[in-house]
Every structure is written in C-alpha cells, then in structure tokens.
Design a protein around this motif. Structure first.
Motif, PDB file in Angstrom:
ATOM      1  N   MET A 103      -4.319   7.362  -8.115  1.00  0.00           N
ATOM      2  CA  MET A 103      -3.951   6.526  -6.841  1.00  0.00           C
ATOM      3  C   MET A 103      -3.791   5.196  -7.071  1.00  0.00           C
ATOM      4  SD  MET A 103      -3.293   8.714  -4.250  1.00  0.00           S
ATOM      5  CE  MET A 103      -2.955  10.015  -5.283  1.00  0.00           C
ATOM      6  N   HIS A 104      -4.648   4.291  -7.723  1.00  0.00           N
ATOM      7  CA  HIS A 104      -4.420   2.980  -7.970  1.00  0.00           C
ATOM      8  C   HIS A 104      -3.446   2.729  -8.986  1.00  0.00           C
ATOM      9  CE1 HIS A 104      -9.129   2.861  -7.616  1.00  0.00           C
ATOM     10  NE2 HIS A 104      -8.569   2.997  -6.444  1.00  0.00           N
ATOM     11  N   VAL A 105      -2.861   3.658  -9.641  1.00  0.00           N
ATOM     12  CA  VAL A 105      -1.769   3.278 -10.260  1.00  0.00           C
ATOM     13  C   VAL A 105      -0.338   3.367  -9.305  1.00  0.00           C
ATOM     14  CG1 VAL A 105      -0.180   4.194 -12.320  1.00  0.00           C
ATOM     15  CG2 VAL A 105      -2.492   4.551 -12.202  1.00  0.00           C
ATOM     16  N   ILE A 106      -0.478   4.128  -8.352  1.00  0.00           N
ATOM     17  CA  ILE A 106       0.715   4.217  -7.469  1.00  0.00           C
ATOM     18  C   ILE A 106       0.621   2.932  -6.858  1.00  0.00           C
ATOM     19  CG2 ILE A 106       1.700   5.341  -5.389  1.00  0.00           C
ATOM     20  CD1 ILE A 106       0.444   7.699  -6.365  1.00  0.00           C
ATOM     21  N   LEU A 107      -0.412   2.603  -6.599  1.00  0.00           N
ATOM     22  CA  LEU A 107      -0.549   0.987  -5.433  1.00  0.00           C
ATOM     23  C   LEU A 107       0.271   0.015  -6.454  1.00  0.00           C
ATOM     24  CD1 LEU A 107      -3.704   0.841  -3.953  1.00  0.00           C
ATOM     25  CD2 LEU A 107      -1.574   2.030  -2.865  1.00  0.00           C
ATOM     26  N   LEU A 108      -0.270  -0.063  -7.578  1.00  0.00           N
ATOM     27  CA  LEU A 108       0.203  -1.109  -8.760  1.00  0.00           C
ATOM     28  C   LEU A 108       1.861  -1.024  -9.009  1.00  0.00           C
ATOM     29  CD1 LEU A 108      -2.506  -1.787 -11.285  1.00  0.00           C
ATOM     30  CD2 LEU A 108      -1.892  -3.065  -9.467  1.00  0.00           C
ATOM     31  N   SER A 115      10.437   4.393  -5.667  1.00  0.00           N
ATOM     32  CA  SER A 115       9.508   4.078  -4.613  1.00  0.00           C
ATOM     33  C   SER A 115       9.146   4.883  -3.543  1.00  0.00           C
ATOM     34  CB  SER A 115      10.050   2.723  -3.976  1.00  0.00           C
ATOM     35  OG  SER A 115      10.188   1.786  -5.026  1.00  0.00           O
ATOM     36  N   PHE A 116      10.150   5.537  -3.073  1.00  0.00           N
ATOM     37  CA  PHE A 116      10.118   6.569  -2.063  1.00  0.00           C
ATOM     38  C   PHE A 116       9.109   7.731  -2.429  1.00  0.00           C
ATOM     39  CE2 PHE A 116      11.332  10.323   0.751  1.00  0.00           C
ATOM     40  CZ  PHE A 116      10.632   9.789   1.890  1.00  0.00           C
ATOM     41  N   ALA A 117       9.133   8.249  -3.661  1.00  0.00           N
ATOM     42  CA  ALA A 117       8.599   9.295  -4.186  1.00  0.00           C
ATOM     43  C   ALA A 117       6.970   8.589  -4.461  1.00  0.00           C
ATOM     44  CB  ALA A 117       9.048   9.593  -5.555  1.00  0.00           C
ATOM     45  N   LEU A 118       6.647   7.436  -4.891  1.00  0.00           N
ATOM     46  CA  LEU A 118       5.771   6.949  -5.055  1.00  0.00           C
ATOM     47  C   LEU A 118       4.934   6.773  -3.623  1.00  0.00           C
ATOM     48  CD1 LEU A 118       6.086   3.958  -7.308  1.00  0.00           C
ATOM     49  CD2 LEU A 118       4.725   6.151  -7.939  1.00  0.00           C
ATOM     50  N   VAL A 119       5.487   6.517  -2.632  1.00  0.00           N
ATOM     51  CA  VAL A 119       4.830   6.583  -1.220  1.00  0.00           C
ATOM     52  C   VAL A 119       4.523   7.880  -0.878  1.00  0.00           C
ATOM     53  CG1 VAL A 119       5.057   6.199   1.003  1.00  0.00           C
ATOM     54  CG2 VAL A 119       5.992   4.548  -0.530  1.00  0.00           C
ATOM     55  N   LEU A 120       5.290   9.023  -1.127  1.00  0.00           N
ATOM     56  CA  LEU A 120       5.239  10.171  -0.841  1.00  0.00           C
ATOM     57  C   LEU A 120       4.009  10.995  -1.588  1.00  0.00           C
ATOM     58  CD1 LEU A 120       8.594  12.255  -0.850  1.00  0.00           C
ATOM     59  CD2 LEU A 120       7.085  11.802   1.202  1.00  0.00           C
ATOM     60  N   ALA A 174      -4.299  10.567   3.779  1.00  0.00           N
ATOM     61  CA  ALA A 174      -4.666  11.330   5.046  1.00  0.00           C
ATOM     62  C   ALA A 174      -6.030  11.832   4.943  1.00  0.00           C
ATOM     63  CB  ALA A 174      -3.855  12.973   4.992  1.00  0.00           C
ATOM     64  N   HIS A 175      -6.685  11.435   4.007  1.00  0.00           N
ATOM     65  CA  HIS A 175      -8.312  11.916   3.871  1.00  0.00           C
ATOM     66  C   HIS A 175      -9.197  10.880   3.727  1.00  0.00           C
ATOM     67  CE1 HIS A 175      -7.037  16.084   4.100  1.00  0.00           C
ATOM     68  NE2 HIS A 175      -6.208  16.004   3.215  1.00  0.00           N
ATOM     69  N   GLY A 176      -8.643   9.615   3.657  1.00  0.00           N
ATOM     70  CA  GLY A 176      -9.455   8.539   3.229  1.00  0.00           C
ATOM     71  C   GLY A 176      -8.670   7.182   3.091  1.00  0.00           C
ATOM     72  N   THR A 177      -9.572   6.095   2.831  1.00  0.00           N
ATOM     73  CA  THR A 177      -8.853   4.945   2.734  1.00  0.00           C
ATOM     74  C   THR A 177      -8.876   4.723   0.954  1.00  0.00           C
ATOM     75  OG1 THR A 177      -9.759   4.051   4.617  1.00  0.00           O
ATOM     76  CG2 THR A 177      -9.210   2.563   2.948  1.00  0.00           C
ATOM     77  N   VAL A 178      -7.729   4.063   0.711  1.00  0.00           N
ATOM     78  CA  VAL A 178      -7.621   3.915  -0.873  1.00  0.00           C
ATOM     79  C   VAL A 178      -7.684   2.219  -1.141  1.00  0.00           C
ATOM     80  CG1 VAL A 178      -6.380   3.995  -2.939  1.00  0.00           C
ATOM     81  CG2 VAL A 178      -6.351   5.784  -1.261  1.00  0.00           C
ATOM     82  N   SER A 179      -8.710   1.773  -1.817  1.00  0.00           N
ATOM     83  CA  SER A 179      -8.991   0.425  -2.019  1.00  0.00           C
ATOM     84  C   SER A 179      -8.933   0.064  -3.457  1.00  0.00           C
ATOM     85  CB  SER A 179     -10.185  -0.250  -1.256  1.00  0.00           C
ATOM     86  OG  SER A 179     -10.322  -0.059  -0.290  1.00  0.00           O
ATOM     87  N   TYR A 180      -8.157  -1.177  -3.801  1.00  0.00           N
ATOM     88  CA  TYR A 180      -8.065  -1.656  -5.213  1.00  0.00           C
ATOM     89  C   TYR A 180      -8.034  -2.869  -5.305  1.00  0.00           C
ATOM     90  CZ  TYR A 180      -6.607  -1.143 -10.083  1.00  0.00           C
ATOM     91  OH  TYR A 180      -6.482  -1.432 -11.504  1.00  0.00           O
ATOM     92  N   LEU A 181      -9.020  -3.495  -6.203  1.00  0.00           N
ATOM     93  CA  LEU A 181      -8.663  -5.053  -6.773  1.00  0.00           C
ATOM     94  C   LEU A 181      -8.924  -5.805  -5.309  1.00  0.00           C
ATOM     95  CD1 LEU A 181      -5.512  -5.170  -8.673  1.00  0.00           C
ATOM     96  CD2 LEU A 181      -7.621  -5.382  -9.625  1.00  0.00           C
ATOM     97  N   ARG A 182      -9.620  -5.530  -4.441  1.00  0.00           N
ATOM     98  CA  ARG A 182     -10.155  -6.370  -3.225  1.00  0.00           C
ATOM     99  C   ARG A 182      -8.989  -6.434  -2.377  1.00  0.00           C
ATOM    100  NH1 ARG A 182     -13.088 -11.402  -3.340  1.00  0.00           N
ATOM    101  NH2 ARG A 182     -13.597 -10.747  -1.220  1.00  0.00           N
TER     102      ARG A 182
END
Lengths: 320, 486, 252
Positions: free
Chosen positions: B1-6, B38-43, B50-58
């Motif tokens: 997940m974090h990779v997607i955010l980055l 980018s759209f694919a990454l968001v998908l 949908a099931h929780g919060t993804v946090s990364y790097l503060r």
C-alpha cells in the motif's frame, strides 16, 4: 538654593517665556533649514529684527474693511497669550490658573484665534487672503476631529483631560510611553501641528507661491504693527503647539517641580532647548519631503485622523 | 500500500519533470501513460481504504473519504491526459513551447490535486490546494488571449484571497487544537478528531466558517464563485474539465475535513446549517444563470456551481443515505462534467466558436462526439440510468429521511430547472441543422473520443450497478463523515 | 500640588512594557497596510510591503525571545529573507522588466487629463472611491474586525489579545484594498499583505505552529508571488496598462 518664587510670578513667566522665545524658535527653524539647503541662512535673531522693523512701520488698512480687520490681530494675540496659562510650560505641578481650562479649552482658544484671523482675511476682500482663509477652514474640518480624538485618548488614559495629568502619567512609567494609544495620539498631534504651523508637506513656509498658500495667505493685507502682531502670534501659536507636544506627550521632563528660581530658570532653558530640537526635526522634514498638492492635503489630514482613531480603538480594546 | 502512496505522490511530478526535457511526442505519451497509471494506482488503493486507514511517513494518510476524491481526480487525470493528446493535435497551436508548458502544467496540476487528499495534516492540505491554484492559474492564462488573461487574473486573485481565509481557518483550528493537545502538535488530522469534544467552541466555529468560505471559494460556492465561470470558459478545454470535475471536488474535500472536526467538536447542527445556506444559494443562483447563457463553456461552469450546491446540501442533510449519495455524486459529477467539457471541446474545435448561438449541427458533423455530448448532458441532468440519477435520488431520499422536506423540495425543483436550462441550450447546439458552409463530417481525433466513451461507461456502471468494493468504500466513508462512530 | 493622583476610576491601565511593545508593532503592521491602501506609487507600495514584513519578523523575534520558542528565530530569519528581500526583489524585477519602475513618477490620473490614460506606471488613479470615503470605509471595516474578534474572547497564550484584533483588522483592510484599488499591482500587493495579516494572526494565536509547516506556507507564498508577477506581465502585455478597469469582457 534660592527662595521660592511666588506662584503668580511663575505663572507670568510661562506667558513671557512663550512670547519671548517664540520668534527665536522660528529663527532656529529657518536657520537650520537654510543650512540643510547649503545656504548661510538668516540669523537666528532675525525674526526679532523683523518684528521690530514692522512695529516701526505705518499701518494701512484696505479700503472698505471694517473694524474687524484691525481688531483681529489684537484679539488673536490676546488668545495666544492666554493659552500658556493653561498648559504645563514650565512646571510639573498645576498652577492656579491652569485649572481654568483643559486641553479642549486651550484648543478652543487657539481655534478662536485662527477664526479671528480668518475673519479679518475675509474682511479685506483680497482674493488671496480669502483663499487662504477658506482653505484653512476647509482642512480644519478634518484636523479638529483629530484633536478631539487625541483628547479622547488622553481622557481614556488619565481619566481627565487636564494636560498636567497626562504629563504626570507619561512621566510615571515606561509602559505609559510605549503603549500604542499614546504613540498614535502623539503622532497624530504632530501631524496636526505640521498642518497648523503651515509646514511641508502642507505648505511652503517661505515661498511666494500664492496658489499653494493656506496659513501664509491670510495676513496678506495687513501691514505695520498689525502684521507684526500676526507674525508674532503665529510664532507663538507654533511654540504653544510644540510645548503641548513636548511637555504633555513626548518629553515631559526637565520641568520645574518646585517654584524655586533655579528650577524655573532651568525649565525655561529646557523648554527652549526642546522646542529648538523639535524645530530642527521639523526643518529636516521640511527639507526631505515635497509639498503636497492642495487636493492631496486631505490625504495628509486623513492620515492624522486615522492615527487618532486607531489610538482610541486600541484603548477600547484594552490593549492601548 | 505504501508503495502506491509514494508512487502516486511521485509519478505525476516525475512526468512533469520529464516533460521539461523530452521531445513533444514523448511528452504526450509520458503524460497520457502517467494519467492512466495513476488512475490504476488509485483503484488499487480502494480495497485497503475500504477497511481502514493507510498512514505512511507521518504526513501521508489515506482513508475511505480520501480515496473517493482520489478516484475522481485519478479518473479525470487519465481521461484528460489521453484527450489532450488529440486536443493538441487538432488545435492550431504549432508552438512547441505551448504544448510543453501545457503538459508540464497539466501534470503538476494533477499532482497537486492527487497529493491534497493524501495529506495527513490540515496545514499540508492547504499547501497542496494553494499549489493547485497557482498552477491552474497559469494553465488558464496559457491560451494567451485577452479573455484568458482577464480570467486568469480574476481567478488567481479571488482564489488566493479565498485561500488566505482558509489559511486563517488553519491557524484557528491549530489554535483550537493546541488548547487541548499542547503547543507541539502538528495539525495532524487524526489527533484533532480524537480531541474533538474538548476543542474550544468559539475557535472551531470561526475556523469552520472561514474554511467553508475559503475553500468554498475554490469549490465555487455562491457567493464566492465569481471566478469560476470565467476561468472555466477561458481555459483550454482539458484544463476546464480538470478544474470542474476534480479541483472543485478536492476543495470540497477540504471542507469535508473541517466538517468532520466541526462535527466532532460542536455536534452536527452548526456545521450543517452553514453548509445548507451555501448549498441552497449555489443551487438557486446557478439555476438562474443556466437559462439564457450564451457561452457553452460558461453554461457548463454554472452547472458545476449547481452541482457543488447539491453536494453541500447533501452533506447538510446528514442522513447516511444522503452522505453516500454525496460521495457517489462526486464521482458521477467528475465523469459527467469531464465528458461534457470534453464533448464541448470537440464541438468548439470543430465549429470554431464557443457561442451557443453560433454553434449548430453538432450531430451532423460529429458522428461520435455529438451523441456522446448529448449523453453527457443527460447524465449531468441526472437522467437515469446514469450515476448522477442514483446519487441525487439518494440525496433527496436522505433529505426526506432527515425530515428536511422543504430543502428536499427546493433541491428537486432546482435540479429539474437546471436540467431544463442546460438541455434547452445544448439541444439547440447539437440538433439544429447547420446553416451555411459545413466543415467536413468526421471526428477531429480519435484520442478525443475514447476517454468520453470510457466516461459514459463509468457513468453507466455507477448508475446501474456500483461495484461491491465501491459500496463498501462509501459505507466506510459515511461512517467517517457521520461522526458517530469515529 | 500633585496631579498624578486624582484621576478617575475609568482610566485604561497601561499594558506591560512587553505587551505595549507588541501592540505597537502590531499597530505598525496595520498602519503599513493603510499606507499601501493609499500609496500612489508602485515602488513605494512594494517598499511598504517590505517594511510591513520586516515588522512581522521583528515581532517573531520578540515572541521567540520572550516566550522561549527558539524555532521562531528561524522563522523570523526565513520570513525576513523571503518577504523583505526576495519577494520585493522579484516584484521589482518583474515591474522593471515591463518598464513601469524606474521612470519618473507620473502625475496621478484624473488630475491632468492628458496623461490620464498614457501613464502606464500610474496606479494613483486606481481608487474607486475618494480619499475620505475610502479611509472612512477602511476605518469602519477595521473597527468591525477589531471589535468582533475582541468579542469572541480568543485568548492567546503568548501575546496580548489586542494584537489578534489588530491582525484581523489588517486582513480586512487588505480586502478593502483589493476591492477599492483597480490596478493589478495594488491587488497583488493586497493579497501579499493579506497573507502578512494571516501571519500576524498565526504569530498571535498559533506561535507553536510547526516550523516545517511555516516554511511550506512561506514557499507557497513565494510561488504565489512569482505567479502574480507573471500574470501582471501578461496583463500589462495585453492591456498596456496596470488598470483593471477594462477587465469587464467576461460577465454573465
């Protein structure tokens, strides 16, 4: 230490000091101004010689002018001689006649004098004198509210509007000086003084440009001793206003706290020194700025108004 | 997940930097590819969010609400990037400088809009949105016409002034938070929510109103919408589509974040009333302006104001159904408004005018874009079976649920009237026969058709059968917005 | 014979020296705002902006020193570097680039009809209101800000609440500036000084704001200033004037 002077004598000294020192302060300003412009300039005592010469000259009145024309200079002079009784010229303590009027009272008397001069100017029928008079009254419509707001500030700070009380408050602590209300009121008053004494950026004091004249244009038709009285009067008005700014707002130090001879003499010296210093500041301003066009003078007076109003605002917020 | 955010945070920026150097052809390709990826990454983010919060790097934090807005932005980024390839080819701008600037601006613009919903912290959220302002202002000015210069100036001035108010809101919300959390907290959003009930009320109320006013300027809420029709009509069409479908939504996202904090601190009454006032005003004013509009892109711009009003009203209803409707509406509006602008762009390119009275015969000369444009307008007017029908239905139903009968009635009337205004002008453009010399029948470019077809498919999907993952995502986001469970 | 004693009970006590000084600086920021509001020359307006920013930096130093918030020193330095040096230089450069700074100050429009439209440097005639009304409106708006914020009762942990009221007055006057002045430079300066007002607010109520955020805000401001400069050039290039009076083609 010499014996104390009688209080009435001290009071009399206030008037005499103002009357005698006033032309000298004007002399200092013209001298400094000339030096700043690289000229040798007139002697500091030149205004006294001018007055003496004018007093020896014949007085003429324009045809058709009434007694107002001749009475006005005398009445105005009487006003200027009254005001020094009300304000702290030499002493930190209030003198008996000092309670005759507050700052507002002093302001009224000064306005009365300026009104009389304007009246005399209107009486002459000379276009320039009338122009000056009407202009002076137009702009006074803005400067007088400024003076009122300054008085409000004083009243809010001290609970009274006696000039002595404010001077005492200012002396009491440093916190009283750097509070915004005090600084704003002092600045507003300074701007009003620049306007009232006919200084740059409002008008050129020594020019011959009749179109820009306000204060200078009014005594156009007077001559001889009457003109001398008007000149002397405006010098006194200048010194009175300086005294209010210095001894009430900016630097109420060096005043006599006892009616002794030495303190009073020192106070006279201090007053003349401080007034001369302020005169130097005014001369520097005279040399650093351009005269505003006539229609821009509203901007100048509006700025003074703004300062005064902000001073009252900050006081009402409790942070002034 | 974090990779997607980055990746989401770096890819568009990298594309923009690449556009600085590479030749024009490659720049097109890189940008279109980045948009789609980018759209694919968001998908790919949807299931996790949908099931929780993804946090990364503060400083990165993505929950269900963010992902809804990321979806809208990502979709439009992809669609517009592809569309722009054709748009630039079909245009008369031979300047290499123009297209280089366009691609760089487009990618940075999209980057800032993708970054905004991912920020964990209200300060950085403001920064990201301010970046969108300055970049998009340059994009509006890029056309180099008198109108574009005027629109860009009004836009940058009004939007920046609005955002200064939003910054003030940020300052006051910090003040509120610092009261409870001490001087050293960093405006983190979760911290603020957790501290909710203990926040001082006066400061939060002030901050919320300032935030609605400030971010509302960029959302296009009446009475601070005045820049919007100008900028939308004078910008290059792909930029208009991004402004309308995505930028407005992202600014609305910022309002929703403040809404969450305000609900946690003050209860729901106060924030809902504020939004209700702005929402109703937007709906009614936009409705009036939709009639008798002479410029086709201004027409669509006022339609955006109307839809933002609907969003605000939907949130003010507060019922879970209405909130779910609002989120669906964000997606539906992005797709439909994107389509409408892209369709209008084709019309304008082909027929050479933006004036509704001057454009005629869309159906005659454009075999694909003509019908697609009509479909887009129907979708915008919330006709079934498109996504906006479902979402507006849910919002009205939610309004009836929460016993706001009067407002629900206003909403129904306003939406209907707006549709009439929109459809009245547009049918004239497309249906009336062409007078005088006609350009040859045919599409200017295939690149300008494909994204629109995809958009229609997306609208159909949202309207007929939203995927299960999406429904879960909405459910999660609604509980966040509701304030009762978080 | 003492007159210091018998004063009425309604006097407003003097604030502490620190509070007084802080209030003086805050009022100085407000006065600079009013100065920009009335200023007729481009160059002086930019200078006033720099002066206002310098006052803000000074205030940040005061807060840093008296409240032991060392990171505020860094903020003060950075804000000084950006707002007092870089942004004014950028604006100057851009204005000089289009030849509107460096010539003699033109006569204000309206007074000498011949030069009213030709003077591209002139922003003096860009007032939509007369002197008296403009100043009165600004004072009224400032008063509104003053007293409404005071009524909210937001107490600051580091600075007197008066400074908060003053900062809101600065923000409102900046808005009036942008509304009343009809030239692009004044409007841009209005926005930049609006941001100064927000910074003042931040200093009063949010002195602990993390440095990294403050830096982000500042760089954002720099970018905004550059974009404003670019758009000013675009506008000047097309309209051959600084006036926004002709920006009326888009309506409805």
């Amino acid at each position: 230490m010499t014996a104390d002077l009688p209080i009435p004598v001290v009071q009399f000294c206030q008037v005499v000091t103002t009357a005698v020192a006033a032309p000298g302060v004007s002399g200092v300003i013209s001298r400094v101004e000339a030096r700043l412009q690289g000229r040798a300039g007139p002697r500091i005592l030149q205004p006294y010689y001018d007055l003496a010469k004018l007093f020896r000259k014949e007085a003429l009145a324009p045809e058709g002018s009434s007694w107002v024309f001749l009475a006005a200079p005398l009445a105005a002079m009487a006003c200027y001689l009254t005001v020094p009784l009300l304000i702290p010229v030499l002493t930190t303590f209030g003198l008996p006649l000092g309670y005759m009027g507050d700052i507002l009272g002093g302001g009224f008397i000064l306005s009365l004098a300026s009104f009389l001069v304007a009246l005399a100017a209107l009486d002459t029928g000379s276009p320039y004198a009338q122009l000056g008079a009407s202009r002076a009254k137009t702009f006074a419509a803005i400067t007088e509210p400024v003076v009122l707001f300054v008085v409000f500030t004083v009243a809010l700070v001290t609970g009274t509007d006696l000039p002595y009380a404010l001077a005492a408050t200012v002396r009491s602590s440093a916190g009283q000086i750097i509070r915004p209300a005090h600084l704003l009121a002092a600045a507003a008053l300074f701007l009003v003084i620049l306007y009232e004494t006919g200084r740059i950026p409002v008008e050129t004091h020594t020019g011959t440009n009749e179109f820009g004249m306000i204060e200078e244009a009014r005594p156009f038709e007077h001559s001889g001793p009457y003109f001398a009285l008007l000149r002397w009067g405006s010098a006194m008005k200048q010194l009175i206003l300086y005294t209010i700014l210095i001894n009430v707002f900016v630097a109420p130090w060096g005043l006599a706290s006892t009616p002794g001879l030495l303190p009073v003499l020192l106070a006279i010296a201090a007053l003349v020194g401080k007034a001369a210093l302020l005169g130097v500041v005014v001369a520097v301003i005279d040399n650093s700025f351009a005269k505003l066009r006539l229609f821009k003078i509203t901007e100048f007076t509006a700025a003074a108004f703004l300062l005064a109003v902000l001073g009252v605002f900050t006081l009402y917020l409790g942070g002034g | 997940m974090h990779v997607i955010l980055l990746l989401l945070l770096t890819l568009p920026l990298a594309a923009a930097i690449a556009c600085l150097r590479v030749p024009a052809n490659a720049a097109r390709l890189v940008s279109a590819l980045t948009g789609v990826v980018s759209f694919a990454l968001v998908l790919a983010l949807v299931p996790a969010a949908a099931h929780g919060t993804v946090s990364y790097l503060r400083f990165l934090r993505v929950d269900a609400l963010s992902v809804v807005f990321l979806l809208a932005t990502g979709f439009l980024y992809g669609a517009v990037a592809v569309y722009s390839v054709g748009y630039l080819k079909a245009g008369q701008q031979p300047h290499a400088r123009y297209s280089r600037r366009f691609w760089i601006g487009l990618n940075i613009f999209a980057w800032a809009m993708l970054a905004a919903p991912m920020m964990s912290n209200l300060g950085l959220l403001w920064v990201a949105i301010e970046v969108t302002t300055v970049v998009s202002a340059l994009l509006v000015a890029i056309e180099d016409t008198d109108g574009a210069a005027e629109a860009a100036w009004k836009y940058v001035l009004l939007a920046s002034a609005g955002l200064a108010l939003a910054l003030l809101a940020t300052v006051f919300i910090y003040y509120a938070g610092a009261h409870v959390l001490g001087q050293s907290y960093d405006l983190g959003f979760s911290q603020l929510l957790a501290a909710g009930p203990r926040l001082p009320h006066a400061a939060v109320e002030l901050a919320f109103v300032l935030a609605v006013l400030g971010f509302g300027t960029k959302t296009g809420l009446v009475p601070v919408h005045t820049w919007l029709p100008d900028a939308h009509s004078e910008a290059p069409t792909p930029v208009s589509a991004l402004l309308s479908g995505s930028l407005l939504a992202v600014s609305f996202y910022a309002i929703l974040r403040y809404y969450q904090v305000a609900v946690a601190a003050l209860g729901s009454r106060y924030p809902r009333n504020v939004l209700l006032v702005f929402g109703v005003a937007s709906l009614l004013l936009a409705m009036v302006y939709l009639f008798g509009q002479r410029d086709i892109k201004r027409l669509l711009a006022y339609s955006s104001v109307e839809h933002m009003g609907i969003l605000a009203i939907g949130v003010s209803f507060g019922a879970p159904g209405a909130l779910a409707g609002v989120l669906l509406h964000v997606l539906g509006h992005a797709a439909a408004k994107g389509n409408a602008f892209m369709g209008a762009g084709v019309l304008v390119r082909k027929l050479g005018s933006k004036r509704i009275t001057a454009i005629r015969g869309g159906l005659d000369v454009l075999p694909w874009s003509g019908p697609l444009f009509i479909l887009a307008i129907f979708a915008l007017g919330a006709m079934p079976p498109f996504g906006l029908f479902r979402s507006e239905f849910e919002i009205v139903a939610g309004g009836l649920d929460s016993r706001s009968y009067a407002v629900a009635a206003i909403l129904v009337v306003g939406v209907t009237a707006a549709f009439l205004g929109l459809a009245g002008s547009v049918t004239r453009v497309v249906m009336l026969p062409l007078a005088g010399s006609a350009p040859a029948r045919g599409e200017p470019s295939g690149w300008m058709v494909v994204p629109v077809v995809v958009g229609v498919l997306a609208l159909l999907l949202l309207g007929l059968h939203p995927p299960a993952e999406l429904t879960t995502l909405f459910g999660r986001a609604v509980t966040l917005l509701d304030g009762r469970t978080s | 014979m003492s007159l210091a004693g018998p004063v009425l009970a309604t006097t407003v006590a003097a604030p502490s020296a620190l509070a007084g000084g802080v209030n003086v600086i805050a009022v100085g920021v407000l006065l600079a705002e009013f100065g920009m509001f009335r200023q007729a020359m481009l160059r002086d307006q930019v200078r006033l902006y720099a002066a206002q920013s310098a006052l803000l930096s000074a205030l940040a130093v005061v807060v840093a020193a008296t409240r032991h918030l060392p990171e505020l020193y860094a903020l003060a330095g950075l804000s000084f570097a950006l707002k007092v040096v870089v942004v004014p230089i950028v604006l100057h450069r851009m204005l000089r680039g289009i030849g509107v700074i460096g010539g003699d100050p033109r006569w204000p429009a309206g007074s000498y009809s011949g030069s009213a439209r030709s003077g591209s440097t002139d922003i003096a005639g860009s007032h939509a209101l007369g002197v008296a009304s403009a100043v009165l409106v600004a004072i009224a708006v400032a008063a509104f800000g003053f007293f409404t914020v005071a009524a909210l009762g937001l107490a600051s942990p580091v600075l007197p609440a008066t400074a908060l009221s003053v900062s809101v007055a600065v923000i409102l006057v900046a808005f009036v500036l942008m509304i009343v002045r009809r030239d692009v430079v004044s409007q841009a300066i209005g926005f930049l000084s609006l941001e100064n007002g927000v910074s003042l607010t931040a200093l009063v109520v949010a002195a602990g704001l993390p440095l990294i955020l403050e830096i982000a805000f500042l760089f954002d401001l720099l970018v905004a200033a550059v974009v404003f400069g670019l758009l000013i050039r675009v506008h000047h290039g097309r309209a051959e004037s600084m006036s926004t009076a002709d920006l009326t083609s888009l309506r409805g």
